[in-house]
Design a protein around this motif. Structure first.
Motif, mmCIF file in Angstrom:
data_model
loop_
_atom_site.group_PDB
_atom_site.id
_atom_site.type_symbol
_atom_site.label_atom_id
_atom_site.label_comp_id
_atom_site.label_asym_id
_atom_site.label_seq_id
_atom_site.Cartn_x
_atom_site.Cartn_y
_atom_site.Cartn_z
ATOM 1 N N ILE A 136 91.145 95.259 -20.279
ATOM 2 C CA ILE A 136 90.271 96.263 -21.182
ATOM 3 C C ILE A 136 88.939 96.509 -20.277
ATOM 4 N N LYS A 138 85.148 97.621 -20.632
ATOM 5 C CA LYS A 138 84.201 97.813 -21.591
ATOM 6 C C LYS A 138 82.857 98.134 -21.194
ATOM 7 N N ALA A 142 75.769 97.069 -27.008
ATOM 8 C CA ALA A 142 76.491 97.375 -28.190
ATOM 9 C C ALA A 142 76.897 98.653 -28.097
ATOM 10 N N ALA A 143 78.025 99.379 -27.179
ATOM 11 C CA ALA A 143 78.460 100.492 -27.405
ATOM 12 C C ALA A 143 79.516 100.971 -28.726
ATOM 13 N N GLY A 144 79.838 99.830 -29.365
ATOM 14 C CA GLY A 144 80.563 100.103 -30.728
ATOM 15 C C GLY A 144 81.928 100.402 -30.233
ATOM 16 N N TYR A 148 85.512 102.579 -23.997
ATOM 17 C CA TYR A 148 86.476 101.549 -23.728
ATOM 18 C C TYR A 148 87.882 102.192 -23.399
ATOM 19 N N GLN A 179 87.681 92.755 -18.735
ATOM 20 C CA GLN A 179 88.288 91.683 -19.284
ATOM 21 C C GLN A 179 89.569 91.744 -19.443
ATOM 22 N N GLU A 180 90.262 90.567 -19.605
ATOM 23 C CA GLU A 180 91.818 90.279 -19.629
ATOM 24 C C GLU A 180 91.902 90.571 -21.348
ATOM 25 N N TYR A 181 92.847 91.736 -21.400
ATOM 26 C CA TYR A 181 93.151 91.819 -22.969
ATOM 27 C C TYR A 181 93.849 90.915 -23.751
ATOM 28 N N ALA A 182 92.961 90.523 -24.848
ATOM 29 C CA ALA A 182 93.590 89.618 -25.729
ATOM 30 C C ALA A 182 94.382 90.136 -26.761
ATOM 31 N N TYR A 188 87.046 89.341 -37.357
ATOM 32 C CA TYR A 188 85.556 89.305 -37.068
ATOM 33 C C TYR A 188 85.085 88.471 -38.044
ATOM 34 N N ARG A 208 88.030 95.525 -37.726
ATOM 35 C CA ARG A 208 87.671 97.037 -37.435
ATOM 36 C C ARG A 208 88.720 98.049 -37.375
ATOM 37 N N GLU A 210 89.367 101.288 -35.561
ATOM 38 C CA GLU A 210 88.469 101.816 -34.204
ATOM 39 C C GLU A 210 89.621 102.998 -33.895
ATOM 40 N N GLU A 277 83.842 87.220 -32.695
ATOM 41 C CA GLU A 277 84.596 88.685 -32.725
ATOM 42 C C GLU A 277 85.841 88.286 -31.593
ATOM 43 N N GLU A 290 83.762 88.378 -27.790
ATOM 44 C CA GLU A 290 82.484 88.910 -28.160
ATOM 45 C C GLU A 290 81.805 88.189 -29.228
HETATM 46 P P1 ATP Z 1 79.663 95.819 -30.952
HETATM 47 O O1 ATP Z 1 78.352 95.207 -30.334
HETATM 48 O O2 ATP Z 1 79.450 96.661 -31.848
HETATM 49 O O3 ATP Z 1 80.527 94.567 -31.530
HETATM 50 P P2 ATP Z 1 80.892 96.092 -28.603
HETATM 51 O O4 ATP Z 1 80.568 97.470 -27.564
HETATM 52 O O5 ATP Z 1 80.211 94.838 -27.895
HETATM 53 O O6 ATP Z 1 80.698 96.466 -29.840
HETATM 54 P P3 ATP Z 1 83.325 94.896 -28.484
HETATM 55 O O7 ATP Z 1 83.402 94.270 -29.765
HETATM 56 O O8 ATP Z 1 83.145 94.014 -27.148
HETATM 57 O O9 ATP Z 1 82.430 96.230 -28.254
HETATM 58 O O10 ATP Z 1 84.773 95.571 -28.368
HETATM 59 C C1 ATP Z 1 85.119 96.885 -28.824
HETATM 60 C C2 ATP Z 1 86.395 96.590 -29.404
HETATM 61 O O11 ATP Z 1 87.415 96.591 -28.321
HETATM 62 C C3 ATP Z 1 86.999 95.334 -30.237
HETATM 63 O O12 ATP Z 1 86.772 95.493 -31.657
HETATM 64 C C4 ATP Z 1 88.378 95.205 -29.899
HETATM 65 O O13 ATP Z 1 89.200 95.898 -30.679
HETATM 66 C C5 ATP Z 1 88.303 95.682 -28.417
HETATM 67 N N1 ATP Z 1 88.108 94.518 -27.461
HETATM 68 C C6 ATP Z 1 87.355 94.172 -26.846
HETATM 69 N N2 ATP Z 1 87.458 93.318 -26.003
HETATM 70 C C7 ATP Z 1 88.606 93.004 -25.942
HETATM 71 C C8 ATP Z 1 89.746 91.958 -25.473
HETATM 72 N N3 ATP Z 1 89.415 91.039 -24.464
HETATM 73 N N4 ATP Z 1 91.051 91.879 -25.859
HETATM 74 C C9 ATP Z 1 91.415 92.691 -26.829
HETATM 75 N N5 ATP Z 1 90.492 93.656 -27.458
HETATM 76 C C10 ATP Z 1 89.131 93.791 -26.960
#
Ligand code: ATP
Length: 341
Positions: A136, A138, A142-144, A148, A179-182, A188, A208, A210, A277, A290
Motif C-alpha cells: 500500500i 500511503k 492524516a490524509a484520511g 492511497y 508499506q506491506e499490505y496487512a 480501530y 471504517r 472507505e 489501527e 497506524e
Molecule cells: P487517519 O489519520 O485518518 O487515520 P491516515 O491518512 O493516517 O488516516 P491510515 O489510517 O494510515 O490513513 O490508512 C487509511 C486506510 O488505508 C486504512 O483505514 C486502511 O484501510 C488502509 N491501510 C493503511 N495501511 C494499511 C496496511 N498496511 N495494510 C492494509 N491496509 C492499510
C-alpha cells in the motif's frame, strides 16, 4: 471557570456535546462557510468565526480563548491542516500531549513509537524497486486515506503514481510511504488513558467505510478488471464492531505497552484518547498499521456510550464526555497542568 474549545469539523459535535453534559462552556472555532451547520446545535455556546483554521494561532483567537480559560481539544482536522510546528506554537492550552502529535504525523517517528510499544507492524518498503508482494502506498500525515493506492510490483506502482501526479493529488515519490499490505479484518481500537488515575480504559471499536475500496466488492471481478480505476481509501464513515471477548486481554496489553512507550519517548506521555489501527489475521493476531495520538472520528458512533464504555460507566459516556470529565476532575484538584500542554 475553564471552557472547552475545538475546531468545527471531525468530531466537534461529540466533543462539545460531551463538554456541555459535564457543565462546561463550549466554544467552536468555526469556518464561516460551516456556520449554518453548526448553529443548529444548541449546546455550542460561542462561535469564533474564521476564514481558515490556521487563525487559531492569531492573536485575535488566542485572546478570545484566553478570556474564556479555554482548553483546545485536538482532533484529526488540526493535524491534517496544520504542521507540527504550527500546532506546537499554539499558545492556548491543548488537552493531552501536543508533542506526541508530531510522532503521529512523521512516518519514521510513528514507526519508532510502534516498535518501542512492541506492536506487530507491517514491514515498510524502502522504495518502489523493493516492492514484491501486495503493497500500500500511503501519503504522509492524516490524509484520511485519500490518494492511497495498492501496487504489486514496481511497474504497477509507477503507472498508478503517475496517474495521481497528473491528477495533482501528489507531487511524486517523496509524498508516498510504502508499506506491506496487512490482510485481515480491520479494527480501530479506541482507548482513553487517564493521567490522573493512571488507568487505561478501552472505549470501543469501529471499522471504517472507505471509498472506493469498500464499494469495489459490489462490482463483479470482470468489470473490476475492465475499469481503469485506482481505488482509494478515502474515509466516508464508520461502523461499529464488537470483538470476541477473548481478544480483550491482548487489546488492553497493546494499549498499556503503547502508554508505557509513549512515557519513555515523548514526555509527558500519552494523555487522553488514542487509537490503534490495524487488522486481525486468521489467527486473530493484530497487526497495527497506524496509531492516532488523539480522539478519532470513529468515536462519533458512541455519543451515548459504547458496549465497552457501558461496562465502565453507569451513565452514557462518549469519548468527548470522557475528555471533559478528565478536565473537570483535574480542575477540581487544581492539576489542570498535568493534562494539558
Ligand atoms: P487517519 O489519520 O485518518 O487515520 P491516515 O491518512 O493516517 O488516516 P491510515 O489510517 O494510515 O490513513 O490508512 C487509511 C486506510 O488505508 C486504512 O483505514 C486502511 O484501510 C488502509 N491501510 C493503511 N495501511 C494499511 C496496511 N498496511 N495494510 C492494509 N491496509 C492499510
Amino acid at each position: 471557570m475553564t471552557s472547552i474549545a475545538t475546531l468545527g469539523s471531525h468530531c466537534a459535535l461529540q466533543v462539545l456535546k460531551g463538554a456541555k453534559d459535564e457543565g462546561f462552556k463550549t466554544i467552536l472555532v468555526c469556518e464561516k462557510k460551516r456556520e449554518k451547520l453548526y448553529r443548529r446545535f444548541k449546546f455550542i455556546d460561542e462561535f469564533v468565526l474564521v476564514d481558515s483554521f490556521k487563525e487559531i494561532m492569531d492573536q485575535r483567537c488566542a485572546n478570545i480563548l484566553k478570556e474564556n480559560n479555554a482548553v483546545i481539544i485536538p482532533h484529526g482536522t488540526l493535524i491534517a491542516q496544520m504542521s507540527s510546528e504550527e500546532i506546537e506554537s499554539i499558545k492556548t492550552p491543548i488537552f493531552g500531549n501536543k508533542w506526541i502529535l508530531r510522532w503521529e504525523s512523521d512516518r519514521n517517528m510513528k514507526e519508532k513509537l510502534m516498535v518501542e510499544s512492541k506492536l506487530k507492524i507491517p514491514r515498510s518498503i524502502r522504495g518502489p524497486s523493493d516492492i514484491q508482494g501486495l503493497t500500500i502506498a500511503k501519503r504522509h500525515g492524516a490524509a484520511g486515506g485519500k490518494g492511497y493506492f495498492l501496487a504489486t510490483n514496481e511497474e504497477d506502482y509507477i503507472k498508478k503514481r503517475d496517474k495521481l501526479v497528473r491528477e495533482g493529488i501528489i507531487k511524486g515519490d517523496q509524498d508516498l510511504y510504502l508499506q506491506e499490505y496487512a490482510l485481515g479484518v480491520s479494527a480501530y481500537l479506541q482507548y482513553f488513558y487517564s493521567e490522573l488515575s493512571g488507568e487505561l480504559e478501552f472505549f470501543g471499536v469501529d471499522r471504517r467505510y472507505e471509498s472506493d475500496i469498500d464499494g469495489l466488492g459490489r462490482i463483479p471481478a470482470q468489470e473490476q478488471i475492465d475499469v481503469d480505476l485506482i481505488p482509494s481509501f478515502n474515509v466516508v464513515g464508520n461502523s461499529p464492531l464488537v470483538l470476541r471477548e477473548s481478544l480483550l486481554e491482548d487489546v488492553y496489553a497493546m494499549g498499556e505497552r503503547f502508554v508505557e512507550a509513549a512515557k519513555r519517548l515523548v514526555a509527558p506521555g500519552m494523555t487522553g484518547p488514542f487509537c490503534l489501527e490495524g487488522v486481525y489475521d486468521e489467527n486473530a493476531k493484530f497487526t497495527t498499521f497506524e496509531f492516532s495520538a488523539r480522539i478519532v472520528a470513529g468515536t462519533n458512533l458512541y455519543v451515548d456510550g459504547s458496549p465497552y464504555s457501558s461496562l465502565i460507566y453507569d451513565e452514557p459516556m462518549s469519548m468527548g464526555r470522557r475528555i471533559a470529565r478528565e478536565i473537570k476532575n483535574a480542575d477540581s484538584k487544581n492539576s489542570l497542568s498535568k493534562i494539558v500542554t
